[in-house]
Scaffold this motif. Structure first.
Motif, PDB file in Angstrom:
ATOM      1  N   ILE B  78       0.839  -1.206   0.000  1.00 49.49           N
ATOM      2  CA  ILE B  78       0.000   0.000   0.000  1.00 49.49           C
ATOM      3  C   ILE B  78       0.877   1.261   0.000  1.00 49.49           C
ATOM      4  O   ILE B  78       0.565   2.251  -0.658  1.00 49.49           O
ATOM      5  N   ARG B  79       1.985   1.207   0.719  1.00 48.31           N
ATOM      6  CA  ARG B  79       2.939   2.335   0.703  1.00 48.31           C
ATOM      7  C   ARG B  79       3.373   2.643  -0.724  1.00 48.31           C
ATOM      8  O   ARG B  79       3.354   3.793  -1.178  1.00 48.31           O
ATOM      9  N   LEU B  80       3.740   1.564  -1.413  1.00 47.52           N
ATOM     10  CA  LEU B  80       4.252   1.703  -2.774  1.00 47.52           C
ATOM     11  C   LEU B  80       3.172   2.276  -3.701  1.00 47.52           C
ATOM     12  O   LEU B  80       3.443   3.134  -4.544  1.00 47.52           O
ATOM     13  N   PHE B  81       1.957   1.799  -3.531  1.00 46.44           N
ATOM     14  CA  PHE B  81       0.854   2.225  -4.389  1.00 46.44           C
ATOM     15  C   PHE B  81       0.625   3.736  -4.290  1.00 46.44           C
ATOM     16  O   PHE B  81       0.356   4.404  -5.281  1.00 46.44           O
ATOM     17  N   PHE B  82       0.729   4.262  -3.066  1.00 41.99           N
ATOM     18  CA  PHE B  82       0.507   5.698  -2.860  1.00 41.99           C
ATOM     19  C   PHE B  82       1.812   6.488  -2.825  1.00 41.99           C
ATOM     20  O   PHE B  82       1.808   7.688  -2.624  1.00 41.99           O
ATOM     21  N   ASN B  83       2.918   5.766  -2.994  1.00 40.88           N
ATOM     22  CA  ASN B  83       4.253   6.365  -2.944  1.00 40.88           C
ATOM     23  C   ASN B  83       4.507   7.161  -1.656  1.00 40.88           C
ATOM     24  O   ASN B  83       5.060   8.267  -1.695  1.00 40.88           O
ATOM     25  N   ALA B  84       4.116   6.607  -0.524  1.00 37.47           N
ATOM     26  CA  ALA B  84       4.464   7.223   0.766  1.00 37.47           C
ATOM     27  C   ALA B  84       5.956   7.023   0.997  1.00 37.47           C
ATOM     28  O   ALA B  84       6.557   6.105   0.444  1.00 37.47           O
ATOM     29  N   ARG B  85       6.551   7.915   1.823  1.00 32.24           N
ATOM     30  CA  ARG B  85       8.006   7.868   2.022  1.00 32.24           C
ATOM     31  C   ARG B  85       8.441   6.590   2.732  1.00 32.24           C
ATOM     32  O   ARG B  85       9.488   6.030   2.422  1.00 32.24           O
ATOM     33  N   SER B  86       7.660   6.199   3.731  1.00 33.25           N
ATOM     34  CA  SER B  86       8.006   4.971   4.452  1.00 33.25           C
ATOM     35  C   SER B  86       6.738   4.344   5.004  1.00 33.25           C
ATOM     36  O   SER B  86       5.664   4.958   4.992  1.00 33.25           O
ATOM     37  N   LYS B  87       6.896   3.129   5.527  1.00 28.87           N
ATOM     38  CA  LYS B  87       5.739   2.428   6.090  1.00 28.87           C
ATOM     39  C   LYS B  87       5.210   3.129   7.338  1.00 28.87           C
ATOM     40  O   LYS B  87       4.088   2.906   7.750  1.00 28.87           O
ATOM     41  N   LYS B  88       6.036   3.987   7.922  1.00 24.09           N
ATOM     42  CA  LYS B  88       5.585   4.741   9.099  1.00 24.09           C
ATOM     43  C   LYS B  88       4.449   5.692   8.748  1.00 24.09           C
ATOM     44  O   LYS B  88       3.734   6.179   9.619  1.00 24.09           O
ATOM     45  N   GLU B  89       4.325   5.997   7.462  1.00 19.26           N
ATOM     46  CA  GLU B  89       3.299   6.957   7.032  1.00 19.26           C
ATOM     47  C   GLU B  89       1.995   6.273   6.634  1.00 19.26           C
ATOM     48  O   GLU B  89       1.072   6.919   6.163  1.00 19.26           O
ATOM     49  N   VAL B  90       1.950   4.955   6.804  1.00 15.99           N
ATOM     50  CA  VAL B  90       0.784   4.183   6.364  1.00 15.99           C
ATOM     51  C   VAL B  90       0.066   3.626   7.597  1.00 15.99           C
ATOM     52  O   VAL B  90       0.526   2.665   8.212  1.00 15.99           O
ATOM     53  N   ILE B  91      -1.059   4.260   7.948  1.00 17.56           N
ATOM     54  CA  ILE B  91      -1.805   3.868   9.149  1.00 17.56           C
ATOM     55  C   ILE B  91      -3.074   3.139   8.711  1.00 17.56           C
ATOM     56  O   ILE B  91      -3.889   3.710   7.983  1.00 17.56           O
ATOM     57  N   PHE B  92      -3.241   1.912   9.165  1.00 20.96           N
ATOM     58  CA  PHE B  92      -4.482   1.208   8.834  1.00 20.96           C
ATOM     59  C   PHE B  92      -5.599   1.646   9.782  1.00 20.96           C
ATOM     60  O   PHE B  92      -5.383   1.811  10.988  1.00 20.96           O
ATOM     61  N   THR B  93      -6.782   1.818   9.183  1.00 21.95           N
ATOM     62  CA  THR B  93      -7.967   2.247   9.942  1.00 21.95           C
ATOM     63  C   THR B  93      -9.141   1.375   9.514  1.00 21.95           C
ATOM     64  O   THR B  93      -8.970   0.458   8.704  1.00 21.95           O
ATOM     65  N   ARG B  94     -10.315   1.719  10.012  1.00 22.89           N
ATOM     66  CA  ARG B  94     -11.518   0.995   9.576  1.00 22.89           C
ATOM     67  C   ARG B  94     -12.005   1.501   8.227  1.00 22.89           C
ATOM     68  O   ARG B  94     -12.886   0.907   7.616  1.00 22.89           O
ATOM     69  N   GLU B 242       5.222  11.793   7.955  1.00 28.44           N
ATOM     70  CA  GLU B 242       5.768  11.282   9.212  1.00 28.44           C
ATOM     71  C   GLU B 242       5.968  12.403  10.236  1.00 28.44           C
ATOM     72  O   GLU B 242       5.656  12.238  11.418  1.00 28.44           O
ATOM     73  N   THR B 243       6.476  13.536   9.765  1.00 23.51           N
ATOM     74  CA  THR B 243       6.741  14.644  10.694  1.00 23.51           C
ATOM     75  C   THR B 243       5.451  15.119  11.362  1.00 23.51           C
ATOM     76  O   THR B 243       5.444  15.487  12.538  1.00 23.51           O
ATOM     77  N   VAL B 244       4.369  15.089  10.596  1.00 24.63           N
ATOM     78  CA  VAL B 244       3.086  15.533  11.146  1.00 24.63           C
ATOM     79  C   VAL B 244       2.559  14.491  12.128  1.00 24.63           C
ATOM     80  O   VAL B 244       2.120  14.807  13.236  1.00 24.63           O
ATOM     81  N   LEU B 245       2.640  13.231  11.725  1.00 30.62           N
ATOM     82  CA  LEU B 245       2.146  12.140  12.576  1.00 30.62           C
ATOM     83  C   LEU B 245       2.922  12.065  13.893  1.00 30.62           C
ATOM     84  O   LEU B 245       2.355  11.794  14.947  1.00 30.62           O
ATOM     85  N   ASP B 246       4.222  12.293  13.799  1.00 28.51           N
ATOM     86  CA  ASP B 246       5.087  12.225  14.977  1.00 28.51           C
ATOM     87  C   ASP B 246       4.635  13.199  16.059  1.00 28.51           C
ATOM     88  O   ASP B 246       4.686  12.894  17.248  1.00 28.51           O
TER      89      ASP B 246
END
Lengths: 150, 408
Positions: B78-94, B242-246
């Motif tokens: 999913i990270r790759l599909f959306f081209n997020a910088r790292s897996k840390k930026e991919v949060i699973f939700t409902r 990531e910086t925002v999530l952190d």
């Protein structure tokens, strides 16, 4: 198989295209607003009740064919009836709309209203047919709310 | 990739399509509500429950290790599909709704205060309105709405006027579920950033149709759901910087989001786990990744091209249909044909079409302000996907003629 024509009977199409008793009743003794947030159907019913008799009943609003025709048929049926008779009809109508398929509607009580019996085969449409009845019931039961229009 | 879609082959991937409704072949045109699921997704979920089911991130036994590996591999897909910088930026939700609520609560409560403004558009879905209304009530901020024009396009001039240093966040739908409009999110993000506002893009409707590169867009929050992308229901994702999530506090407390817990103090886990309290929808996440692989195998370009052909075909028929009024005619739109018809209420259309085997949506599409704008209580909506055919569009319009005749 249950046919579309059993739901959209000619009487229903007719009442959809030219609803009876459509419009505002001013002044009136009772009124209430009915709304189905799931589909957006919206209607307002107005009553003039004197000595427990429904002298006049009208409705306005917007909704699908089933909700418009049901409200139109309801107003036609209720004019001149007592509040007690309304309660009896409310039960009979509710029973018809939700009863098991095999059960025949109480046509003697319901008369023309029995054309709406088809809705029970369309579960997502039952509320369209019963909305006006619930709205009218709440208008009669909450006469304090209606008092402002007197 | 780049190859035209083989519709017949694609249809054979979706078992649900091959059935009759009231004796007529199913014509499924409610894809904006949820898409159907291909074999590979159904098989992945089944395989997980039959072979690998275990709780993740804690067990030392083989099943737990397999489940954890598959769950984290899904995050990478999913990270790759959306081209997020790292897996840390991919949060699973409902789903999209929870993703937006997470941002409104966690980011909103810490970054929005009295007198600040949240800017959304008139075409938002309830899930991108209500969480912001709730936030504004909590912190005494103001919710502002960017108007749209008669075609259902965002008024970009008004947007510029409404943007100010008071704007803390812009919430915008990438593709409107009620109208099909695709918003110019790249421009919106750029302009919002220029006044220091963050941007949340509601991608529920878009992600299966339009390529999304969160880095190229420089979007702060991108929310979407698996079930509108051929994946399972009850799972979605929030992609965020990531910086925002952190800097954000956790949204929910519980297991998996902690490192250590004592009754005096809890140390929170690292990203992305900080925002994934409790046992997640493991099977759903695995199915989600499979759905993304399915989309990748066909290619988003090929999907977009095929869907445009279908929409153009349907739009032509709609224009020629007497008494039909299209709702939403944006220049840049996809997959959605929303309309009202003279003399036949959308709910009656829904019922009549259903008896012809044609599944459409009738209602306010959880976008009541859009209905208010067009002064209609509801619309009928046909929405298309890669497995739909021109013959199915024909079936829709034949059924519409039937409906019109019934009320004639």
């Amino acid at each position: 198989m249950f046919d579309l024509g059993d739901l959209y009977q000619q009487v229903i199409i007719d009442h959809t295209k030219s609803p009876r008793n459509f419009g505002k009743l001013e002044p009136c003794s009772h009124d209430a607003e009915g709304y189905n947030p799931l589909c957006g159907d919206q209607l307002h019913v107005y009553l003039q009740i004197d000595d427990d008799m429904i002298k006049e009943v009208k409705f306005e609003g917007q909704g699908c064919s089933i909700s418009t025709a049901s409200a139109s048929l309801m107003t036609e049926k209720l004019k001149g009836k007592s509040v007690r008779e309304f309660e009896h009809l409310f039960e009979a109508f509710h029973e018809m709309a939700t009863a098991d398929m095999s059960e025949k509607p109480d046509e003697e009580t319901l008369g023309k209203l029995a054309v709406l019996a088809g809705v029970k085969e369309f579960p997502s449409r039952i509320k369209c047919a019963t909305l006006c009845w619930h709205t009218l019931k709440s208008a009669i039961e909450h006469s304090d709310k209606a008092a402002k229009t007197e | 990739m780049g190859m035209p879609c083989d519709t017949e082959a694609i249809r054979s991937d979706f078992p649900i399509l091959h059935q009759e409704i009231y004796g007529k072949p199913l014509v499924y045109l409610d894809n904006a509500a949820t898409t159907q699921k291909p074999h590979c997704v159904i098989d992945a979920v089944r395989h997980y429950y039959e072979k690998d089911n275990a709780n993740i991130h804690r067990g030392v036994h083989t099943l737990s290790e397999r489940a954890t590996a598959d769950y984290e591999a899904a995050r990478e897909t999913i990270r790759l599909f959306f081209n997020a910088r790292s897996k840390k930026e991919v949060i699973f939700t409902r789903g999209t709704t929870e993703s937006i609520n997470l941002v409104a609560s966690s980011w909103g409560d810490t970054n929005v205060g009295k007198g600040d403004e949240i800017l959304i558009t008139h075409m938002e879905h309830h899930s991108n309105i209500v969480p912001w209304q709730m936030l504004c009530e909590r912190v005494e901020a103001t919710l502002k709405v960017v108007p749209m024009n008669e075609a259902g396009e965002m008024d970009m001039h008004a947007f510029e006027t409404l943007l100010s240093e008071r704007t803390k966040l812009v919430g915008v739908v990438h593709m409107s579920n009620a109208l099909g409009t695709i918003n110019p999110i790249r421009t919106i993000i750029k302009q919002a950033h220029a006044v220091g506002a963050r941007v949340l893009v509601d991608g529920a409707q878009a992600a299966a149709h339009v390529a999304v590169d969160v880095q190229a867009l420089d979007v702060d929050f991108y929310a979407t759901s698996a079930h509108k992308m051929y994946g399972p229901t009850g799972v979605g994702v929030l992609i965020a910087k990531e910086t925002v999530l952190d800097a954000m506090p956790p949204y929910q407390g519980g297991g998996d989001m902690i490192l250590t817990v004592t009754f005096e103090k809890t140390q929170y886990n690292d990203l992305p786990h900080k925002f994934e309290a409790g046992t997640p929808n493991i099977a759903g996440v695995i199915g989600f990744a499979k759905a993304i692989e399915y989309i990748n195998a066909i290619g988003l370009d090929a999907i977009a091209e095929r869907e445009k052909v279908l929409l153009d075909y349907a739009t032509q028929k709609a224009v020629a249909f007497d008494g039909l009024r299209q709702i939403g005619t944006a220049k840049d739109k996809a997959c959605v044909l929303s309309f009202v018809m003279d003399g036949v209420h959308p709910h009656d259309l829904g019922t009549i079409l259903d008896r012809e085997g044609v599944a459409i949506r009738a209602g306010h599409h959880c976008a009541m302000p859009v209905m208010q704008f067009y002064k209609v209580p509801a619309t009928a909506r046909a929405s298309f996907s890669i497995y739909n055919t021109e013959a199915e569009v024909d079936a829709l319009f034949i059924a519409l003629i039937k409906a019109r005749d019934l009320f004639a």
